[in-house]
Design a protein around this motif. Sequence first.
Motif, short mmCIF file in Angstrom:
data_model
loop_
_atom_site.label_atom_id
_atom_site.label_comp_id
_atom_site.label_asym_id
_atom_site.label_seq_id
_atom_site.Cartn_x
_atom_site.Cartn_y
_atom_site.Cartn_z
N TYR A 48 0.83 -1.21 0.00
CA TYR A 48 0.00 0.00 0.00
C TYR A 48 0.87 1.26 0.00
O TYR A 48 0.56 2.26 0.65
N GLY A 49 1.97 1.20 -0.75
CA GLY A 49 2.86 2.34 -0.87
C GLY A 49 3.88 2.46 0.23
O GLY A 49 4.72 3.36 0.21
N TRP A 365 -6.69 14.18 3.74
CA TRP A 365 -6.36 14.42 2.33
C TRP A 365 -7.38 13.76 1.41
O TRP A 365 -7.75 14.31 0.37
N ALA A 366 -7.84 12.58 1.81
CA ALA A 366 -8.85 11.89 1.00
C ALA A 366 -10.12 12.74 0.90
O ALA A 366 -10.70 12.88 -0.18
N ARG A 367 -10.55 13.30 2.01
CA ARG A 367 -11.75 14.14 1.97
C ARG A 367 -11.52 15.37 1.10
O ARG A 367 -12.40 15.78 0.33
N ALA A 368 -10.33 15.97 1.19
CA ALA A 368 -10.04 17.16 0.40
C ALA A 368 -10.04 16.86 -1.10
O ALA A 368 -10.36 17.73 -1.91
N ALA A 369 -9.66 15.62 -1.45
CA ALA A 369 -9.55 15.25 -2.86
C ALA A 369 -10.76 14.48 -3.36
O ALA A 369 -10.81 14.11 -4.54
N GLY A 370 -11.72 14.21 -2.49
CA GLY A 370 -12.90 13.46 -2.90
C GLY A 370 -12.59 12.01 -3.20
O GLY A 370 -13.16 11.42 -4.12
N THR A 371 -11.71 11.40 -2.40
CA THR A 371 -11.35 10.01 -2.64
C THR A 371 -11.29 9.28 -1.30
O THR A 371 -11.96 9.66 -0.34
N ILE A 372 -10.50 8.19 -1.23
CA ILE A 372 -10.40 7.39 -0.02
C ILE A 372 -8.94 7.33 0.42
O ILE A 372 -8.02 7.55 -0.37
N TYR A 374 -7.05 4.91 1.04
CA TYR A 374 -6.27 3.92 0.30
C TYR A 374 -5.49 4.59 -0.85
O TYR A 374 -4.32 4.30 -1.09
N GLU A 375 -6.19 5.45 -1.58
CA GLU A 375 -5.57 6.05 -2.76
C GLU A 375 -4.47 7.03 -2.37
O GLU A 375 -3.46 7.14 -3.06
N ILE A 376 -4.63 7.70 -1.25
CA ILE A 376 -3.63 8.69 -0.84
C ILE A 376 -2.27 8.04 -0.61
O ILE A 376 -1.24 8.55 -1.05
N VAL A 377 -2.26 6.89 0.07
CA VAL A 377 -0.97 6.26 0.37
C VAL A 377 -0.46 5.41 -0.80
O VAL A 377 0.75 5.37 -1.06
N THR A 378 -1.35 4.74 -1.53
CA THR A 378 -0.86 3.87 -2.60
C THR A 378 -0.37 4.65 -3.81
O THR A 378 0.44 4.14 -4.59
N ARG A 379 -0.84 5.88 -3.99
CA ARG A 379 -0.42 6.64 -5.17
C ARG A 379 0.88 7.41 -4.94
O ARG A 379 1.39 8.05 -5.86
#
Length: 394
Positions: A48-49, A365-372, A374-379
């Motif tokens: 997961y990054g 960060w997920a809320r700020a970007a409209g995502t979850i 998981y995506e913040i750390v794996t990307r």
Amino acid sequence: MGGWETGPVSSYPARAVVDLAAISANVRTLAAVAPTAQVMAVVKADGYGHGLVPVARAAIAGGATWLGVAQSDEALALRAAGFDGPILTWLYSPSGALRELIEADIDVSVAAPWALAAVVAAAREAGRTARIHLKVDTGLGRNGMLPPVFADVLDDALKAQAEGAVAVVGVWSHFAMADEPEHPSVPAQQEVFAEAVALATSRGAALEVRHLANSAATLTNPSAHYDLVRPGIALYGISPAPQLGGPRVFGLVPAMTLEAELVSVKEVPAGYGVSYGHAYTTPTATVLGVVPLGYADGIPRHASGSLPEHPGGPVQVGGRRLAVAGRVCMDQFVVDLGPGAREVAGDRVELFGTGADGGPLAEDWARAAGTIGYEIVTRLGVRVPRVYLNRPAV
């Protein structure tokens, strides 16, 4: 806290600090809430990054007895790194490295009729018995076999087992909405799964493991624990169900802290446009700081900010919670440090971490970007160095 352990010295002005002791502790927490099950640490997507091999070692040190990855190359990399315990891999195409997996004694998921045929052929070619987990689609609508197909493939797998080509060691599935434990799809999927397991047992499969629970189900649904749970995101201290609570609610500790150094600090007047498109304009005379991370590093451009309507991704500087000002660029973004700010180039900026010091979480960060989360750390990009704390002695 243990000392910092890194690879080659890097001059990159940012780093992801990974506390491996936190991962071990999270595994122990997850094992404690699923005391009747073994723990498969899901370390896919380069942990997961966080780093495939360091995370796997930390997970095993915390009590995980299995490792799980999506891709064949990840499974083979774990074997090459010296992990000799059970490993499951589940995502491959007809051109996948099945013979290599079988020769490395790696368990393989079978999620379609063609996959069973391919595994049997590879096992015969290798002259070894392949250990397989049959995957039933209980309602996720993604990978796996619908029950009628599962029944047919089960029969074929047991015939291949009688010939010594495969050993049917597991039946498994995956939830669609485990993060909403009251959703009716959760018990519905469990019922389909129970029927598939009963069918396999009635037809003579001697199953070693039945597994269904991901992170959310491990933490909220004891009835889904079976013989093995497969936590992923929870290993890394990120809540799998943020609407139910953050990591502390579940007894988890975020393992990654993403930090950088300011590379530029300057005073600007009121009404000054910031970054591409001037989406942010300074409301007063203020001080701007440049953070040397951008979307090439995995910082989501969707976390750009234009106050007051759309604050960007959060950061902590000098104990103050601030936000991205203007558009995130490829290699950098800007923070409005505020009038009279005293920061200088080289001062630390925390994008996310444990939250213990009041700083942001990956979920913020997920809320700020409209995502979850998981995506913040794996990307997070490969050019950001990973720095490891508290390597386990394994």
